[in-house]
Design an enzyme around this catalytic site. Structure first.
Site, PDB file in Angstrom:
ATOM      1  N   SER A   1       0.835  -1.194   0.000  1.00 55.89           N
ATOM      2  CA  SER A   1       0.000   0.000   0.000  1.00 55.89           C
ATOM      3  C   SER A   1       0.869   1.242   0.000  1.00 55.89           C
ATOM      4  O   SER A   1       2.067   1.153  -0.293  1.00 55.89           O
ATOM      5  CB  SER A   1      -0.954  -0.012   1.186  1.00 55.89           C
ATOM      6  OG  SER A   1      -1.947   0.980   1.031  1.00 55.89           O
ATOM      7  N   ASN A   2       0.290   2.381   0.303  1.00 51.47           N
ATOM      8  CA  ASN A   2       1.043   3.634   0.380  1.00 51.47           C
ATOM      9  C   ASN A   2       0.460   4.508   1.491  1.00 51.47           C
ATOM     10  O   ASN A   2      -0.556   4.166   2.086  1.00 51.47           O
ATOM     11  CB  ASN A   2       1.046   4.348  -0.980  1.00 51.47           C
ATOM     12  CG  ASN A   2      -0.345   4.719  -1.420  1.00 51.47           C
ATOM     13  OD1 ASN A   2      -1.008   5.533  -0.797  1.00 51.47           O
ATOM     14  ND2 ASN A   2      -0.815   4.101  -2.492  1.00 51.47           N
ATOM     15  N   TYR A   3       1.134   5.631   1.760  1.00 55.16           N
ATOM     16  CA  TYR A   3       0.818   6.423   2.943  1.00 55.16           C
ATOM     17  C   TYR A   3      -0.351   7.384   2.783  1.00 55.16           C
ATOM     18  O   TYR A   3      -0.608   8.184   3.679  1.00 55.16           O
ATOM     19  CB  TYR A   3       2.063   7.202   3.381  1.00 55.16           C
ATOM     20  CG  TYR A   3       3.200   6.313   3.802  1.00 55.16           C
ATOM     21  CD1 TYR A   3       3.179   5.659   5.027  1.00 55.16           C
ATOM     22  CD2 TYR A   3       4.294   6.107   2.971  1.00 55.16           C
ATOM     23  CE1 TYR A   3       4.212   4.824   5.420  1.00 55.16           C
ATOM     24  CE2 TYR A   3       5.343   5.274   3.353  1.00 55.16           C
ATOM     25  CZ  TYR A   3       5.293   4.642   4.582  1.00 55.16           C
ATOM     26  OH  TYR A   3       6.313   3.818   4.963  1.00 55.16           O
TER      27      TYR A   3
ATOM     28  N   ALA B   1      -4.399   7.687  -4.290  1.00 52.78           N
ATOM     29  CA  ALA B   1      -3.053   7.226  -4.616  1.00 52.78           C
ATOM     30  C   ALA B   1      -3.175   5.749  -4.988  1.00 52.78           C
ATOM     31  O   ALA B   1      -2.990   4.859  -4.163  1.00 52.78           O
ATOM     32  CB  ALA B   1      -2.125   7.424  -3.426  1.00 52.78           C
TER      33      ALA B   1
ATOM     34  N   VAL C   1       6.820   6.691  -0.615  1.00 58.05           N
ATOM     35  CA  VAL C   1       5.356   6.659  -0.578  1.00 58.05           C
ATOM     36  C   VAL C   1       4.753   5.259  -0.427  1.00 58.05           C
ATOM     37  O   VAL C   1       3.592   5.134  -0.037  1.00 58.05           O
ATOM     38  CB  VAL C   1       4.729   7.350  -1.819  1.00 58.05           C
ATOM     39  CG1 VAL C   1       5.125   8.824  -1.874  1.00 58.05           C
ATOM     40  CG2 VAL C   1       5.109   6.658  -3.114  1.00 58.05           C
TER      41      VAL C   1
END
Lengths: 247, 247
Positions: free
Chosen positions: A52-54, A119, B48
């Site tokens: 995943s991402n932030y 995102a 990210v």
């Protein structure tokens, strides 16, 4: 669809009465249908692990609230994030990029403006293991094979009729260059770029500072809360939308 | 350390007064120091993106609250999770498995009982890119190279003096087999196994059902809230701890 229109009608009516005045009836997006994606996507590796991402989803949720305030009927397609749904927003929760593409495709047909703020993971594991992968005692290394996810933003921009399409670019370096490249390559109307290498703005912060690019110009917005920035972005989007010809 | 002891003393005194009776002075873990890990870890791919898992941290946080209620002084080493810290618990927030190992090593020396409830990522990316990795237009595939993370539970069980060590096994198949294998291989005293393929219990659920294994026996706990299960687990841990000889 009839049901959706009836619901949208009553939602609008309700909020006009609630507010005691008619922001929505005079808002810059009055009568417009807006689809917004927000948050990260999660790409399953096996039943317990994921990529995943932030992204926190805060910017997309703030845009949804601002678009409602501007009079729009808003559908928010949200990846996994722990945020309350803004009032009068229709929320569709998804997990992966493929889920998000499916949800967007189901809501894009009658939409005037699409804002791709999520995102979306660029890649997903080629295979999703059905059982939890076990560590091999004698292997200190492994690799996860990935395949490219669909580009939801570029896909929306090729639909007919094409909604007015706004993308986001979260970059850590050469922000302007990558943003202008993305704007042109994807054939979209506006791109909102922010530098996520600065921890005081961006992903998990409550503040953000961005520069918006379009083919003939750009506009920078100084650091402010995501709520305040969202209202300014919605105003800018509405200005550009006025001159947009659906194709 | 003097500061920590003074703080622990006042924390204990405070809660005895707050409760109006002396649960802590008579609790089954009165005077014991307990370190608990909880939640997932996140392993950065670039600024990210990350690898993680679905652990919510709820079980570890419930154990921390139950251990305080049983009179223990509790340090909770927590991976990224959006949960409130239980009263009188010292919380140390970490992100990656390496961070978690560091935090555990700083708090393990005078600890009587270690409960490894965190879902520590088995692997992390070999290299963390300093800039956001860009999609290559002509590449539909990529791979992430991973290297094994330290085994925090097994490492704790090799320390001298060794705390009474409790592990968790989240499995999707052959739960008993993997749990007994993990118990023996890591040289720990108890292992708590749950079947995360059942969505009604496990990772993000408020309920859980587990079976606890030790070399000479096992005990099954039927589905209940994580809070209730945590109290039963603390009671079982305290019973086994009584007969444990520090080495």
């Amino acid at each position: 669809q009839i049901l959706e229109r009836v619901q949208a009608f009553f939602n609008n009516t309700t909020s006009i009465h609630e507010n005691g005045h008619s922001i929505q009836a005079t808002g810059v997006l009055h009568g417009r249908s807006v689809v917004i994606t927000a948050g990260p996507t999660r790409e399953a590796i096996d039943p317990v692990r994921y990529l995943s991402n932030y992204s926190s989803g805060k910017m997309g949720f703030a845009l949804a609230a601002a678009a409602v305030k501007a009079g729009a009927s808003v559908t928010l397609v949200a990846g996994p994030c722990q945020l309350a749904t803004p009032a009068h927003v229709t929320r569709v929760d998804v997990v992966s990029a493929l889920d998000m593409q499916q949800a967007v495709s189901e809501h894009i047909a009658h939409c005037d403006i699409f804002i791709g703020c999520a995102a979306v993971a660029d890649f997903r594991p080629v295979q999703v293991a059905q059982q939890k992968m076990k560590k091999q005692q004698d292997h200190d290394h492994m690799a996860i094979e990935l395949v490219k996810n669909p580009d939801i933003l570029a896909w929306v921009a090729t639909q007919s009729p094409t909604p007015f399409t706004v993308g986001f670019a979260a970059e850590t370096n050469e922000v302007a260059k990558y943003a202008r490249d993305k704007l042109e390559r994807k054939g979209i109307q506006l791109i909102v770029a922010n530098d996520v290498s600065d921890a005081t703005i961006g992903f998990n912060s409550d503040n953000n500072a961005v520069t918006v690019y379009w083919p003939e110009g750009e506009k920078a917005f100084a650091t402010s809360t995501k709520e305040s920035l969202a209202e300014n972005l919605v105003t800018l989007i509405a200005e550009h939308y006025k001159n947009f010809k659906k194709q």
